[in-house]
Design a protein around this motif. Structure first.
Motif, mmCIF file in Angstrom:
data_model
loop_
_atom_site.group_PDB
_atom_site.id
_atom_site.type_symbol
_atom_site.label_atom_id
_atom_site.label_comp_id
_atom_site.label_asym_id
_atom_site.label_seq_id
_atom_site.Cartn_x
_atom_site.Cartn_y
_atom_site.Cartn_z
ATOM 1 N N TYR A 1 -14.656 -35.177 5.406
ATOM 2 C CA TYR A 1 -13.503 -36.132 5.130
ATOM 3 C C TYR A 1 -14.048 -36.910 3.844
ATOM 4 O O TYR A 1 -15.039 -37.276 3.624
ATOM 5 N N LYS A 2 -13.092 -36.881 2.968
ATOM 6 C CA LYS A 2 -13.173 -37.555 1.786
ATOM 7 C C LYS A 2 -12.029 -38.621 1.494
ATOM 8 O O LYS A 2 -10.825 -38.141 1.823
ATOM 9 N N PHE B 1 -19.323 -36.152 6.444
ATOM 10 C CA PHE B 1 -19.290 -34.772 7.102
ATOM 11 C C PHE B 1 -20.025 -34.972 8.401
ATOM 12 O O PHE B 1 -20.740 -35.796 8.669
ATOM 13 N N GLY B 2 -19.674 -33.865 9.279
ATOM 14 C CA GLY B 2 -20.426 -33.640 10.568
ATOM 15 C C GLY B 2 -20.132 -32.279 11.372
ATOM 16 O O GLY B 2 -19.170 -31.770 10.795
ATOM 17 N N GLY B 3 -20.740 -32.008 12.325
ATOM 18 C CA GLY B 3 -20.867 -30.857 12.925
ATOM 19 C C GLY B 3 -21.514 -30.725 14.141
ATOM 20 O O GLY B 3 -22.556 -31.432 14.441
ATOM 21 N N TYR B 4 -21.171 -29.816 15.234
ATOM 22 C CA TYR B 4 -21.751 -29.756 16.346
ATOM 23 C C TYR B 4 -21.661 -28.396 16.862
ATOM 24 O O TYR B 4 -20.646 -27.676 16.563
ATOM 25 N N SER B 5 -22.812 -27.894 17.439
ATOM 26 C CA SER B 5 -22.528 -26.515 18.312
ATOM 27 C C SER B 5 -23.336 -26.375 19.599
ATOM 28 O O SER B 5 -24.384 -27.067 19.583
ATOM 29 N N GLY C 1 -24.973 -34.876 10.633
ATOM 30 C CA GLY C 1 -23.603 -35.715 10.135
ATOM 31 C C GLY C 1 -24.302 -36.257 9.027
ATOM 32 O O GLY C 1 -25.327 -36.482 8.690
ATOM 33 N N GLY C 2 -23.393 -36.992 8.165
ATOM 34 C CA GLY C 2 -23.728 -37.869 6.983
ATOM 35 C C GLY C 2 -22.551 -38.268 6.209
ATOM 36 O O GLY C 2 -21.574 -38.353 6.640
ATOM 37 N N VAL C 3 -22.965 -39.357 5.458
ATOM 38 C CA VAL C 3 -22.291 -40.115 4.513
ATOM 39 C C VAL C 3 -22.440 -40.206 3.202
ATOM 40 O O VAL C 3 -23.833 -40.756 2.892
ATOM 41 N N VAL C 4 -21.749 -40.326 2.088
ATOM 42 C CA VAL C 4 -22.023 -40.354 0.644
ATOM 43 C C VAL C 4 -21.022 -41.467 0.108
ATOM 44 O O VAL C 4 -19.986 -41.376 0.489
ATOM 45 N N TYR C 5 -21.973 -42.276 -0.698
ATOM 46 C CA TYR C 5 -20.852 -43.106 -1.527
ATOM 47 C C TYR C 5 -20.886 -43.193 -2.922
ATOM 48 O O TYR C 5 -22.270 -43.197 -3.362
ATOM 49 N N ASP C 6 -20.250 -42.873 -3.618
ATOM 50 C CA ASP C 6 -20.120 -42.831 -5.082
ATOM 51 C C ASP C 6 -20.066 -44.323 -5.606
ATOM 52 O O ASP C 6 -18.676 -44.742 -5.859
#
Length: 713
Positions: free
Chosen positions: A178-179, A186-190, A229-234
Motif C-alpha cells: 500500500y502506497k 507492505f505485508g504477507g503471510y503463508s 511486514g513493514g512500513v517506509v516513510y519518505d
C-alpha cells in the motif's frame, strides 16, 4: 516483461489550396496505438555478481522458493536441501538483505513456503566483496522480493494442492502493498500443511564383522507459517526511514517405525523401534534503517539496527523392543534452545566523477545462546533424568567488523578492490561439566574484482576475481554434549573446533550477456567436516572436526538457447574435482552436474515448461553420495488479462529420484538409502490485483550477518 505503450497521434493536414478544394475540409487521421515490447534479459552481469531476473521469466509462477533456486542458472540444490554455486561448499542465503540464519534443513523447509510469485530477482555472488561479512566460503545467493509500484493497493493471493504419493500437501497465502504519498506499507503471510511418507534403509558393517540392518517407515506431519511486514516513510526524496519485521514458525512432527536385524558374534537379534521426533523452530528479525541519498552521483549513508531471535523446542522419544530383552530400552531427549542477536551497522558510499566510488563501513554484532539438553530414561513407564547425558550450555560471541573498498572504471575495464577486518571474541561454558571455551581471533579478508568489456554493445567480457573467506563453527557444533539419537547413533559437539579459512579465485568469459564459462579454485584450511566413527559397542558417533585441507577446482558453464521464437532452453554444467584430507584418509572425486530447463509458449493456450537434472556420484566429508536424476513438467494457463494463472505440474515423472549415501571410516561401513515421494501432481492458482498510480520502487535495507544462519544450527 516490460511493455512500453507509445501512442503516436499523427495529424495529416491539408498542405495546399488545391488539396483543400478537392477535400473541402481538413482530414485528421490518428494512427492506432502501437505496443513496443522489450523482454528484460533473464541474466544480467556486474563485476562481482550476476542477477537472475525471475519476474516474468519461466520461473515466475507456480514454484516454491526452493524450486526457483533449483531451476535457476548456476545454482544447484542437493537432495538434502543444501544450496551450492560451485561443488561442495554451501552458500549463505539472504532474502531482502537479511541473512537467513537457520540450519540447512530448516532453511530448505522455509524456502518451500516462499512463493515464486513474490520473487523479483536473485543475485548470485560467488566471491562476495568486502561490503559483505567474510563468511560464506561457498558464496551468497540473495533473493529480492517484489515491491509494489503503484500508488494505492496491489498484491496477490494464491492456493496450492499437491498429491505426494498417498499424502496431501496444501498451502495458501497472500501479499499486499500500500502506497499513500510519503507512506509505503507492505505485508504477507503463508501457511502450508505438508504430509508425506518416506521409506529408508541403513546397513552397517562393523570392524568385528557384526552387522545391523535397519528398515524404517517415516511419517511426516508438518505445518509451516511465514510472515513479513513493514512500513517506509519518505521525509523527502533523499531521506527515508524504514521498519520491517520478518518471521517464520513451524511444527515438524516425524514418526519413525523401524525393524532391525542385528547379527553379532553371539547370534542374531531382531527388534522393533518407534521414534517420535517433534520440533517447533521459530525465527524472527526486526530491522530499523535510515538511508540518506547525498547527491546525484550516488553517494549515500545508511544506518541499520537489527534484532533477531531464534528459538527451538525439540523432543526425541525412542522405545525399542528386541528378542534379547537385555537390549530393550526407552529414552527421551528434550533440547530447547534460544539465540538472541543484536547488531548495528553504518555504511557510507562516496561517489566521484568518472565512475569511481569509495565505500566504507563498520558493524558490531552481539550473540547470546542458551542450549539445554534434558536426557531421560524409561523406568517402567516413568521418565527418570539421566544426569550423565544432560547438559546446559551458554555461549556468547562479539564481532567487530570494518571494511573499505575502491572501485573505478578505466575505459572498458572495471576494477574493485576491498579489504575487510573482523575481530571475534567468543566464550562458552557447559554448566553441567564446567568445560569452558574461549576464542579470540582477528582476520584480514582482501578481495579484488576485474571486469574487462571486449564488446560492450554485444555483452562480451572477461572477468577475474579473488576473495579470502572464513567459516566459523556453528554454535551447536561447539557444545560439548552427547545426544543419543537412537540405539546405535550419537551426535556430539566439539569444543576444540577452530574456524576454517578459504582462498577463492575465479576467472571467466561472458558472451552476449547470458552465455558464460567460469574456471574456479578454492583452497580451505582447517576444513570443518562431520565424520562418523565407531565408539563403544556398535555405537556410531557423529562429530564435526577440523581437518588439514580441502581443495576444489572446477568449470561452470551456462548456455541459453533459443530453439524457436517461442521455445527457449537454459542449460547448465558444473564439472569439478574435490579432495579432502581427513586424518590419514584422502578422499578425491571428479563429479559432474547437468541441467536443462525448457519453456515453450503456446500462444493463447498455455506456457509449457520442462526441467531435467542429472548429477553424478559426489563426496561430502568421508561420505560418497550416489547419482541423482529427475524430470519435471508443468503447464501454466494465463487468465483474466494475465491477472490470474492456473498451473498444473508434475515432478519426477519417471520416479527416478533416490538418495543413497555410503560412509566408510576406520573399518566401519554405513550404507544409507532413502526414498521420498518425489513423484507428485500439483495444482495451483494465483490472482494478482492492483489499483493506483505508479510510484518508485522501495528497497528496504536490513542488517547482513552470517550469525542469523548460524543461529539455527
Amino acid at each position: 516483461m516490460r511493455t512500453a505503450a507509445i501512442i503516436l497521434p499523427v495529424c495529416l493536414c491539408v498542405v495546399s489550396a488545391r488539396e483543400a478544394a478537392a477535400q473541402k475540409k481538413d482530414t485528421v487521421r490518428t494512427l492506432k496505438e502501437v505496443n513496443v515490447s522489450a523482454r528484460r534479459p533473464m541474466i544480467t552481469r556486474k563485476a562481482d555478481r550476476y542477477i537472475i531476473n525471475v519476474e516474468n521469466s519461466m520461473l515466475s509462477t507456480g514454484y516454491s522458493g526452493l524450486d526457483v533456486l533449483q531451476k535457476s542458472p548456476g545454482i544447484w540444490v542437493s537432495p538434502d536441501g543444501s544450496i551450492r554455486i560451485t561443488g561442495n561448499l554451501s552458500v549463505t542465503v539472504m532474502i531482502n538483505d537479511i541473512v537467513q540464519r537457520m540450519s540447512g534443513p530448516e532453511l530448505a523447509e522455509y524456502l518451500k513456503s516462499l512463493r515464486s510469485e513474490d520473487i523479483s530477482k536473485i543475485e548470485v555472488i560467488a566471491n562476495p566483496p568486502s561490503e559483505y561479512e567474510a563468511t560464506s566460503s561457498g558464496g551468497i545467493v540473495h533473493i529480492i522480493l517484489k515491491k509494489a509500484r503503484q500508488q494505492g493497493v496491489s498484491g496477490s493471493v494464491y492456493a496450492q494442492y499437491k498429491q505426494q504419493g498417498k499424502k496431501p500437501y496444501a498451502g495458501a497465502g497472500f501479499s499486499v502493498d500500500y502506497k499513500l504519498k510519503k507512506w509505503y506499507a507492505f505485508g504477507g503471510y503463508s501457511y502450508v500443511r505438508d504430509n508425506s511418507a518416506y521409506i529408508g534403509k541403513t546397513s552397517t558393517d562393523y570392524p568385528d564383522k557384526s552387522h545391523i540392518y535397519n528398515f524404517n517407515d517415516r511419517i511426516n506431519n508438518n505445518t509451516r507459517r511465514q510472515y513479513r511486514g513493514g512500513v517506509v516513510y519518505d521525509f523527502s526524496s533523499d531521506h527515508t526511514l524504514s521498519l520491517q519485521h520478518n518471521g517464520n514458525a513451524s511444527r515438524l512432527l516425524q514418526g519413525f517405525y523401524s525393524t532391525l536385524t542385528y547379527d553379532r558374534p553371539g547370534g542374531q537379534v531382531t527388534g522393533d523401534a518407534n521414534t517420535d521426533w517433534h520440533r517447533t523452530p521459530k525465527f524472527s528479525s526486526t530491522t530499523l534503517s535510515y538511508a540518506w541519498s547525498i547527491d546525484s552521483l550516488g553517494s549515500s549513508l545508511k544506518v541499520i539496527g537489527d534484532y533477531s531471535h531464534a528459538g527451538r523446542h525439540e523432543t526425541n522419544t525412542l522405545l525399542s523392543i528386541y528378542s534379547d530383552p537385555a537390549m530393550d530400552r526407552g529414552f527421551r531427549t528434550t533440547t530447547p534452545s534460544a539465540t538472541d542477536m543484536y547488531s548495528a551497522q553504518v555504511d557510507y558510499t562516496h561517489a566521484m566523477q568518472k565512475k569511481s566510488a569509495v565505500r566504507t563501513g563498520f558493524k558490531y554484532v552481539q550473540i547470546n545462546r542458551h542450549n539445554t539438553i534434558l536426557a531421560e530414561d524409561d523406568a517402567n513407564g516413568d521418565w527418570i533424568k539421566n544426569p550423565a547425558r544432560s547438559d546446559d550450555f551458554r555461549y556468547s560471541e562479539q564481532l567487530l567488523m570494518f571494511y573499505g573498498s575502491f572501485e573505478k572504471r578505466i575505459l572498458r575495464t572495471s576494477i574493485k578492490a576491498g579489504l575487510r577486518g573482523e575481530q571475534t571474541y567468543s566464550k562458552g561454558i557447559s554448566i553441567i561439566s564446567g568445560e569452558a571455551i574461549r576464542r579470540n581471533y582477528f582476520g584480514w579478508f582482501p578481495s579484488l574484482f576485474v571486469d574487462h568489456s571486449l564488446q560492450e554493445e554485444k555483452g562480451n567480457s572477461i572477468h577475474l576475481n579473488y576473495a579470502r573467506r572464513v567459516g566459523r563453527p556453528a554454535y551447536n557444533d561447539l557444545n560439548p554434549y552427547r545426544l543419543q539419537v537412537n540405539d546405535f547413533a550419537i551426535l556430539t559437539g566439539n569444543p576444540n573446533l577452530q574456524p576454517q579459512y578459504t582462498h577463492s579465485i575465479q576467472a571467466g568469459y561472458t558472451w552476449r550477456h547470458e552465455y558464460s564459462a567460469d574456471l574456479y579454485f578454492k583452497s580451505t584450511t582447517n576444513y570443518i567436516a562431520q565424520t562418523a566413527r565407531t565408539v563403544e559397542e556398535r555405537i556410531i558417533e557423529h562429530m564435526s572436526k577440523n581437518f588439514p585441507r580441502n581443495t576444489e577446482f572446477g568449470l561452470s558453464l551456462s548456455a541459453p538457447v533459443a530453439i524457436l521464437k517461442n521455445w527457449r532452453a537454459d542449460n547448465g554444467l558444473l564439472l569439478y574435482y574435490s579432495t579432502a584430507e581427513l586424518d590419514e584418509v584422502r578422499i578425491s572425486r571428479t563429479s559432474i552436474s547437468l541441467k536443462t530447463a525448457h519453456t515453450y509458449t503456446w500462444e493463447k493456450v498455455a506456457d509449457i515448461d520442462l526441467y531435467v537434472e542429472y548429477s553424478s556420484p559426489s563426496t561430502r566429508a568421508n561420505s560418497r553420495l550416489s547419482a541423482i536424476f529427475y524430470t519435471d513438467i508443468g503447464i501454466t494457463r494465463r487468465m483474466w488479462n494475465n491477472k490470474g494463472r492456473l498451473r498444473l505440474s508434475f515432478t519426477d515423472i519417471f520416479n527416478t529420484f533416490r538418495e543413497r549415501e555410503l560412509t566408510e571410516y576406520e573399518g566401519t561401513r554405513i550404507d544409507f538409502y532413502q526414498k521420498r515421494p518425489t513423484r507428485t501432481a500439483s495444482l495451483s492458482f494465483v490472482w494478482n490485483f492492483k489499483a493506483g498510480k505508479e510510484f518508485a520502487k522501495k528497497k528496504i535495507d536490513a542488517n547482513n550477518s552470517d550469525e542469523k544462519r548460524r543461529m539455527g544450527n
